[in-house]
Design an enzyme around this catalytic site. Structure first.
Site, PDB file in Angstrom:
ATOM      1  N   HIS A 242       0.710  -1.364  -0.065  1.00 41.97           N
ATOM      2  CA  HIS A 242       0.034   0.037   0.054  1.00 41.97           C
ATOM      3  C   HIS A 242       0.858   1.440  -0.072  1.00 41.97           C
ATOM      4  O   HIS A 242       0.810   2.123  -0.789  1.00 41.97           O
ATOM      5  CB  HIS A 242      -1.129  -0.075   1.262  1.00 41.97           C
ATOM      6  CG  HIS A 242      -1.794  -1.259   1.299  1.00 41.97           C
ATOM      7  ND1 HIS A 242      -2.803  -1.382   0.528  1.00 41.97           N
ATOM      8  CD2 HIS A 242      -1.572  -2.425   2.331  1.00 41.97           C
ATOM      9  CE1 HIS A 242      -3.215  -2.532   0.989  1.00 41.97           C
ATOM     10  NE2 HIS A 242      -2.668  -2.961   1.886  1.00 41.97           N
TER      11      HIS A 242
HETATM   12  O1  RIB Z   1      -5.096  -0.372   4.860  1.00 44.07           O
HETATM   13  C1  RIB Z   1      -3.634  -0.339   4.540  1.00 44.07           C
HETATM   14  C2  RIB Z   1      -3.146   0.851   5.320  1.00 44.07           C
HETATM   15  O2  RIB Z   1      -3.277   0.303   6.754  1.00 44.07           O
HETATM   16  C3  RIB Z   1      -1.303   0.892   5.451  1.00 44.07           C
HETATM   17  O3  RIB Z   1      -1.079   2.238   5.438  1.00 44.07           O
HETATM   18  C4  RIB Z   1      -1.212  -0.150   6.539  1.00 44.07           C
HETATM   19  O4  RIB Z   1       0.368   0.325   6.802  1.00 44.07           O
HETATM   20  C5  RIB Z   1      -1.881   0.140   7.456  1.00 44.07           C
HETATM   21  O5  RIB Z   1      -1.512   1.608   8.099  1.00 44.07           O
END
Ligand code: RIB
Ligand code: CA
Length: 312
Positions: A242
């Site tokens: 992500h």
């Molecule tokens: O949903 C994904 C996000 O939530 C990313 O930033 C991961 O690191 C968590 O913080």
């Protein structure tokens, strides 16, 4: 000239990848400071993890600030089930030696935005938006001075990952997300709809590991741990990566595409709390308030990440 950025983050293995991408790209981004926020794990650990990643990257000079230890109006929800009990499970890394700055992250964000020329600082948020929400409450005048806020958060076509309706970063502090989206700041939103297309395929992780440097091997070990949860959940080769998409968009916006949309946040319904209601098809007359990204060149993204981590 490198773009001036502030990173706000809750490491998290994918946050670590984003920080390493930024620190491996000094010709593209100048990191003015990194702010730890409670999210994946409590603040004590996200602060520790930020400093461990800076030292792993050979950058103990980076200024690290501690911010909020809980969301603005709710108790903290964490994600140890994804990131492990330390939040950075995977590699065996030494405890950090570098210390945090004495200034609170919220005050650092305000002071920096008021000092730097207006419209020159980009906020890169990788976790819950609590620090930004608090900064806006304390000094609303900063909103007009932010060049852009690039955030990992939300989901629409892909639904949620912490509840069926909500993505984790928004779910943890929906009030902060609501305030940021209503602030008038130019926003780029990187939701699950894009990051679910950025998969840590085994050939990509092995290409990273084959760099043979300590930072690259450690990041590969982080991804080995991080992806296990998503492979089981999604049944794919690799899991979605992500947070580095935030930094990648700042460096190479051409790798991604999306559209200006209106995004509203659900802050009351117990069933859909934290949902990002994205008017992708423009069925309302609500004003667009974010560039929402949905597609990207996943091969180009990983080529960039691996190449830049290889420079550390
Ligand atoms: O949903 C994904 C996000 O939530 C990313 O930033 C991961 O690191 C968590 O913080
Ligand atoms: Ca994160």
């Amino acid at each position: 000239m490198p773009q001036k950025i502030i990173i706000d983050t809750d490491p998290g293995q994918d946050d670590a990848a984003a920080i390493m991408l930024a620190l491996g790209s000094p010709q593209d981004v100048e990191v003015l400071g990194i702010c730890a926020v409670a999210g994946n794990v409590p603040l004590r650990l996200t602060s520790r993890n930020v400093r461990m990643v800076c030292e792993l990257s050979g950058r103990p000079d980076i200024k690290v600030y501690e911010g909020a230890s809980a969301p603005m109006e709710r108790p903290l929800v964490t994600a140890e089930h994804v990131h492990g009990k330390t939040g950075l499970d995977g590699p065996d890394l030494p405890e950090p030696v570098m210390t945090v700055e004495s200034q609170h992250a919220v005050d650092f964000i305000i002071e920096t935005l008021m000092r730097e020329p207006s419209g020159t600082v980009t906020l890169c948020t990788l976790g819950p938006l609590t620090n930004i929400g608090l900064a806006l409450r304390k000094a609303p005048e900063i909103a007009a001075r932010v060049k852009r806020l690039v955030m990992m958060g939300g989901g629409f076509f892909e639904g949620g990952n912490i509840t069926p309706a909500a993505e984790f970063n928004i779910y943890v502090d929906p009030e902060a997300a609501r305030d940021v989206l209503a602030s008038g700041i130019a926003i780029t939103m990187i939701p699950l709809d894009l990051t679910h297309k950025l998969l840590t395929l085994s050939e990509r992780v092995e290409r990273l590991r084959a760099l043979g440097t300590r930072p690259a091997i450690a990041l590969a070990e982080m991804l080995d741990f991080f992806e296990r949860f998503d492979i089981e959940k999604y049944g794919s080769d690799g899991g979605p990566l992500h947070d580095p998409a935030v930094i990648a968009w700042v460096i190479r916006p051409d790798l991604f595409s999306g559209r200006e949309c209106n995004v509203e946040i659900e802050t009351t319904s117990p069933l859909t709390l934290g949902m990002t209601v994205i008017d992708w098809w423009r069925v309302t007359d609500r004003k667009p308030n974010a560039l929402v990204l949905r597609d990207g060149d996943d091969a180009g993204f990983f080529d960039l990440l691996i190449e830049r981590v290889g420079r550390l």
